[in-house]
Enzyme design. Structure first.
Site, PDB file in Angstrom:
ATOM      1  N   TYR A 163       1.836  49.448  49.824  1.00 25.84           N
ATOM      2  CA  TYR A 163       0.801  50.198  49.323  1.00 25.84           C
ATOM      3  C   TYR A 163      -0.196  49.224  48.830  1.00 25.84           C
ATOM      4  CZ  TYR A 163      -0.642  51.923  44.761  1.00 25.84           C
ATOM      5  OH  TYR A 163      -1.312  52.246  43.527  1.00 25.84           O
ATOM      6  N   TYR A 176       9.948  46.206  41.664  1.00 20.08           N
ATOM      7  CA  TYR A 176       8.904  45.367  42.233  1.00 20.08           C
ATOM      8  C   TYR A 176       9.620  44.577  43.366  1.00 20.08           C
ATOM      9  CZ  TYR A 176       5.108  41.934  41.490  1.00 20.08           C
ATOM     10  OH  TYR A 176       3.912  41.317  41.670  1.00 20.08           O
TER      11      TYR A 176
END
Lengths: 426, 138
Positions: free
Chosen positions: A372, A324
């Site tokens: 992204y 993450y």
């Protein structure tokens, strides 16, 4: 002076591999070529549960509803798996409403025999894999769908203040000062980290720069086609909460994903290469900004240690890392928790292109939350990319020969930490 | 200083907020194990006792554990930049707070600070921290 968190880290409880209870399946190919695997007794253990398909919803700016995006991801994953909603008897999701899994079941017109809506922010989806594996092994569910979606960019639903619940201690003792949530906490972690280890913002920026390099190889990435990002650009971007600029912070986009799991045995009869769940672990550390004594130590270490122990692997056995990246600093602390480098060494460790495409440590190969897609609880998309890498579906960003992947979710303000280790026999 | 509204105290925090009316900063301490905690709770996180907690006056001094200069206002009418910090009180607990009375860019981790107060409309006060002289030689 909170004792509990420090104690947790120091004791570092190691959970022994579940050798007796877990069928080794037929993954003998694993026993192969690596000394670490040999030392551990001939290969990783599978939980007897596999991911059989993954899918994304539309990403970016979609003008869709949350349930509409969820539907896209779920139906795409099931169709690719050769399954239908009638096969789904387990459902795990959050971020829809107070009754998230119930809401989704109603929307889909199914009545599952197992659900989970554990609310743990971005790490919830890694936690769901653990719980789904346990439910499938226990016979409570046969086919589980884990999903998440958000339309936070089109709906403009994200607030810099975060969501404050008036009855919590934080509402009385933190919110009155108006910290940005979660940014200001990560910013204080970064400030402390740079101070304590004599590191620089330039070094930290490499994490955002590397994420962009990966995103340039991923047509689905929000920043695909945006061109490379330079360290200078990261530093010169507008400051949000020092020392973090806009470019140190993840994107705010729509998006979502779905993951379909079933028993390894049943997975072998389905269309695609099953991706085995090899291990998992988690830690829960804090909701407040003051509970953790040392800001530079993340609860991730315990989660990673447990996951590796369950899998019967060491960190050197992992081929691809999806962790993450809510903020650049999140990655720095997570790398240290993974044990790929020592404490305070992450920002030296990543220089020289080590985490960029072609580097020795393939990290966040889809471009990450930084470049992204970041729909708010990005954890499900870590799993999507890990599975695609293990199946060799990633085109120009494919990590050659990847057979093991680690997905690590972080939720809240370094509040929740969950690791999943996946493997494929190919 | 524009600040968001502060929610009303509850059964556990009433004493802590009451003390702020007299500009007294308090820290909850367990009389059984003698360790402090913040914010106040109905259980000692160190020893688990629920019947031995009391509020002690704090010295009102501490050190900056970390801080961040906020450049984007999370609410309308909030002036930026301002400094959010974790201050480690000399009693050992960490408080989330603001650092004031100095140029936002001048703060450093390890700076000594002392408590100051922002009076709230309802008579309570919110503790913030300001520069304090370095510790006198012992």
């Amino acid at each position: 002076m909170t004792g509990q968190f420090e104690m947790d880290i120091q004791v570092g409880q190691v959970i022994p591999p579940l050798q007796r209870t877990i069928r080794l399946t037929d993954m003998v190919a694993y026993a192969g070529d690596r000394p670490a695997r040999d030392r551990l007794g001939g290969g990783p253990m599978t939980e007897g549960v596999a991911i059989v398909e993954v899918a994304e919803s539309d990403l970016g700016v979609t003008n869709q509803t949350i349930l509409g995006l969820q539907t896209q991801a779920i139906t795409r994953a099931l169709a690719d798996a050769g399954l239908t909603l009638r096969d789904v008897d387990g459902l795990a999701t959050s971020g829809i409403s107070r009754f998230s899994a119930t809401q989704l079941a109603d929307w889909l017109g199914i009545q599952p025999q197992w659900t989970d809506s554990t609310f743990a922010g971005g790490s919830a989806y890694e936690m769901y894999v653990a719980r789904a594996a346990q439910a499938i092994r226990a016979g409570q569910a046969t086919t589980v769908v884990i999903s998440f979606a958000s339309n936070q960019r089109s709906a403009r639903s994200r607030s810099l203040a975060g969501v404050v619940e008036d009855h919590t201690p934080e509402a009385q003792f933190e919110t009155p000062y108006a910290p940005l949530y979660p940014i200001s906490y990560y910013a204080m972690v970064a400030q402390r980290y740079l101070h304590e280890f004599g590191a620089t913002r330039e070094q930290l920026a490499e994490i955002a720069v590397a994420a962009r390099e990966w995103a340039l190889l991923n047509p689905k990435a929000f920043r695909y086609g945006a061109g490379p990002l330079s360290v200078e650009e990261v530093l010169a971007a507008p400051m949000v909460s020092s020392p973090l600029t806009v470019a140190d912070c993840c994107l705010v986009t729509d998006g979502g994903g779905a993951v379909v799991l079933t028993s390894s045995e049943r997975a072998r009869d389905l269309r695609a290469t099953p991706v085995e769940v090899l291990g998992y672990g988690e830690r829960t550390t804090n909701t407040s900004m003051t509970a953790v004594d040392d800001l530079t130590v993340s609860g991730a270490a315990g989660a990673v240690t447990d996951a590796l122990a369950r899998a019967g692997l060491t960190i050197d056995d992992i081929d691809v890392f999806e962790v993450y990246d809510s903020f650049t600093i999140t990655v720095a602390l997570t790398l240290e928790a993974l044990g790929v480098c020592g404490r305070g060494e992450a920002l030296d460790f990543i220089q020289g292109g080590r985490i960029r495409p072609g580097g020795q440590l393939p990290l966040n190969t889809n471009g990450g939350g930084l470049s992204y897609c970041h729909p708010g609880q990005y954890g499900v998309l870590l799993l999507v990319e890990a599975v695609r890498q293990l199946r060799g579906e990633c085109g120009p960003r494919q990590v050659a020969g990847a057979r093991t992947a680690l997905a690590h979710g972080t939720g809240g303000i370094f509040s929740t930490h969950a690791t999943v280790i996946l493997g494929v026999d190919r | 200083m524009n600040l968001p509204p502060v929610p009303a105290p509850d059964a556990v925090t009433a004493g802590w907020w009451e003390a702020t009316r007299e500009h007294r900063l308090t820290v909850q301490r367990c009389t059984a194990c003698s360790r402090p905690q913040h914010p106040p709770r109905s259980i000692c996180i160190h020893c688990g006792r629920t019947d031995a907690l009391r509020l002690d006056d704090a010295a009102g001094t501490g050190v900056v554990d970390s801080f961040t200069v906020v450049h984007r206002a999370p609410f309308p009418d909030l002036e930026v930049p301002y400094v959010i910090a974790r201050v480690r009180l000399d009693e050992g607990v960490i408080c989330l707070t603001r650092l004031t009375n100095a140029d936002p860019d001048s703060w450093r981790i390890g700076d000594r600070v002392r408590v100051d107060w922002i009076d709230l409309p309802d008579g309570r006060a919110l503790p913030v921290f300001v520069p304090a002289p370095a510790e006198p030689p012992r």
